[in-house]
Enzyme design. Structure first.
Site, PDB file in Angstrom:
ATOM      1  N   GLY A 243       0.784  -1.047   0.108  1.00 12.62           N
ATOM      2  CA  GLY A 243      -0.201   0.011   0.079  1.00 12.62           C
ATOM      3  C   GLY A 243       0.974   1.512   0.110  1.00 12.62           C
ATOM      4  N   GLU A 278       3.743  -6.825   1.437  1.00 13.47           N
ATOM      5  CA  GLU A 278       3.504  -6.964   0.226  1.00 13.47           C
ATOM      6  C   GLU A 278       3.380  -5.793  -0.564  1.00 13.47           C
ATOM      7  OE1 GLU A 278      -0.713  -8.408   1.261  1.00 13.47           O
ATOM      8  OE2 GLU A 278       0.002 -10.278   2.159  1.00 13.47           O
ATOM      9  N   GLY A 280       3.564  -3.437  -3.897  1.00 15.37           N
ATOM     10  CA  GLY A 280       3.225  -3.607  -5.123  1.00 15.37           C
ATOM     11  C   GLY A 280       3.882  -2.398  -5.886  1.00 15.37           C
ATOM     12  N   ARG A 317      -5.491   3.705 -15.777  1.00 15.44           N
ATOM     13  CA  ARG A 317      -5.531   4.575 -14.446  1.00 15.44           C
ATOM     14  C   ARG A 317      -6.144   6.031 -14.381  1.00 15.44           C
ATOM     15  NH1 ARG A 317      -1.821   6.173 -11.578  1.00 15.44           N
ATOM     16  NH2 ARG A 317      -2.917   5.556  -9.819  1.00 15.44           N
ATOM     17  N   TYR A 321      -9.360   5.714 -12.132  1.00 13.10           N
ATOM     18  CA  TYR A 321      -9.345   6.500 -10.980  1.00 13.10           C
ATOM     19  C   TYR A 321      -9.228   8.009 -11.236  1.00 13.10           C
ATOM     20  CZ  TYR A 321      -7.264   2.156  -9.935  1.00 13.10           C
ATOM     21  OH  TYR A 321      -7.152   0.566  -9.838  1.00 13.10           O
ATOM     22  N   CYS A 350     -12.615   4.975 -28.778  1.00 10.45           N
ATOM     23  CA  CYS A 350     -14.011   5.587 -28.661  1.00 10.45           C
ATOM     24  C   CYS A 350     -14.696   5.869 -27.305  1.00 10.45           C
ATOM     25  CB  CYS A 350     -14.599   4.790 -30.006  1.00 10.45           C
ATOM     26  SG  CYS A 350     -14.063   4.900 -31.518  1.00 10.45           S
ATOM     27  N   GLU A 351     -14.176   6.572 -26.581  1.00 10.39           N
ATOM     28  CA  GLU A 351     -14.539   6.714 -25.277  1.00 10.39           C
ATOM     29  C   GLU A 351     -14.215   8.050 -24.926  1.00 10.39           C
ATOM     30  OE1 GLU A 351     -16.338   4.717 -23.021  1.00 10.39           O
ATOM     31  OE2 GLU A 351     -16.150   2.637 -24.229  1.00 10.39           O
TER      32      GLU A 351
END
Ligand SMILES: *Cc1c(COP(=O)(O)O)cnc(C)c1O
Length: 428
Positions: A243, A278, A280, A317, A321, A350-351
């Site tokens: 995190g 952990e 990442g 991303r 987000y 196409c967005e």
């Protein structure tokens, strides 16, 4: 250490010009630095060692952040373990030379097939997230005649103060066992014949910049460990998840690993248990960038658009987000014809949500290369083939050499697994 360094002939990663990478491998292309990956890992390990904890800690890189074999292999060579969330990630880690007994298996919905594969491989620990999963794992281990090593992932109900999509430690989250239920579930786990209770686990969210929530979670976890111990359930290890956040914005520095981890590690230094972490994003995020080329400049009445050849399918991303990534010109000097303007950096998908950056002041010409920074984590790992776009190439820089670590997909590969219905085709 900043990944991309400006030299007189443009941006470089280590000793290699990004323009040379684009010329050789095309764009869009993910570029990683071996030195930056190594440095992120050693910074994490050194932070543990500053509290004399490295010797009894396992740093399990969270594979989902970036699961390229070359990256997994590099971390395995550095001594890392791995945090996996699927049978696919298990297979990747083993293919990359990772040690099975350094793997922890997280995730709320492990299938029996995945449980069996992980038991057969001999992983270090399952991070169990529910009573049902515990029962299923006991059955699967029984069918194999073994005992499954288990931590319960507890949900400490701590607000990680991050984006709601990457906050995982609140009561409302789908993750983990509710804190109030954990003690009873440990007693049940201890009574099951094919479960070996090994540890405890928590992971409260991602892109955390304030160390306080992780320290608060550690306090809650440690209190529970002591309560369990008093009840005769002694745990061998404590897993405090990942995190730690990274710097995405030049103006918003992230804390160094040593500073972010210090409050949590101070609490752990007095303990006897082994430790698992952990991380990442913090090991890979700033060690990678996405290299892209400007296809079209499109002046508008309200906004100027720079349409580049990377899109939301390559780097999700921003769309997912509303995340910020710094975007730099690769060329050293803009040509005289390029005016500095505020650009919307968008892809061809196409967005309307297909953007990589809003309001970026850049002097651009069509054909220019751009580097989208801090794209090493949750970039390629989340890439898709939306709009039938082949996924980008990935290149690892090591000093002055470039290594292609994933070749660009070919269009024919995108539909190679598909079949048409039997019967007649329309006449031409
Ligand atoms: C995603 C995840 C991690 C890694 O989180 P980062 O923010 O990338 O460090 C660690 N543990 C678990 C259980 C995860 O789901």
């Amino acid at each position: 250490m900043s990944l991309a360094v400006m030299r007189p002939d443009g941006l470089h990663v280590e000793a290699v010009a990004l323009a040379d990478i684009a010329a050789r491998f095309g764009t869009p292309c993910y570029v990683y630095s071996r030195a930056a990956l190594t440095q992120a890992y050693t910074a994490y390990r050194d932070a543990l060692q500053a509290h004399d904890l490295a010797g009894r800690s396992l740093i399990c890189y969270a594979v989902k952040a970036n699961s390229n074999l070359a990256i997994l292999n590099l971390f395995a060579r550095l001594g890392a373990g791995f945090d996996i969330v699927s049978g696919g990630e298990l297979a990747r880690v083993l293919a990359a030379g990772g040690a099975a007994d350094k793997i922890v298996f997280s995730g709320v919905g492990k299938s029996r097939t995945e449980m069996r594969a992980a038991l057969e491989a001999g992983i270090h620990c399952f991070n169990v997230e529910s009573a049902s999963e515990l029962g299923q794992l006991n059955e699967v281990a029984g069918s194999l005649g073994c005992r499954a090593p288990v931590s319960l992932r507890v949900n400490p109900d701590v607000d990680a103060k991050t984006h709601p999509y990457i906050s995982t430690g609140l009561k409302t989250a789908k993750f983990g066992v509710a804190f109030g239920d954990a003690f009873d579930l440990y007693r049940r786990a201890a009574s099951l014949p094919h479960i070996a209770v090994k540890g405890i686990d928590c992971h409260i969210g991602s892109q955390l910049l304030d160390p306080a929530p992780a320290a608060e979670a550690a306090d809650k976890v440690l209190a529970l460990v002591d309560r369990l111990s008093a009840a005769g359930i002694a745990l061998e290890h404590i897993d405090l998840g990942g995190g730690m956040g990274i710097q995405y914005h030049a103006a918003e520095p992230a804390p160094a690993a040593s500073d972010y981890l210090a409050p949590m590690l101070a609490r752990l230094a007095k303990r006897r248990e082994n430790l698992v972490f952990e991380p990442g994003r913090s090991l890979v995020g700033n060690a990678g960038l996405l290299l892209t080329r400007v296809e079209v400049l499109k002046p508008g009445e309200e906004k100027h658009f720079a349409v580049v050849d990377a899109a939301m399918n390559d780097l999700m991303r921003p769309a997912l987000y509303d995340a910020w990534h710094d975007i730099l010109r690769v060329g050293a000097d803009a040509t005289a014809s390029a005016q500095t303007r505020s650009y919307e950096i968008v892809g061809p998908v196409c967005e309307s949500g297909d953007f990589l950056g809003h309001d970026r002041a850049l002097a651009l010409n069509e054909g220019d290369l751009l580097a989208i920074l801090s794209a090493g984590a949750y970039g390629m790992a989340m890439a898709s083939n939306y709009n039938s776009r082949p996924r980008a190439a990935e290149v690892m820089i090591d000093g002055n050499s470039m290594h292609l670590i994933r070749r660009r997909e070919a269009v024919a590969e995108l539909f190679a697994l598909e079949s048409m219905l039997p019967g007649e085709n329309p006449s031409p």
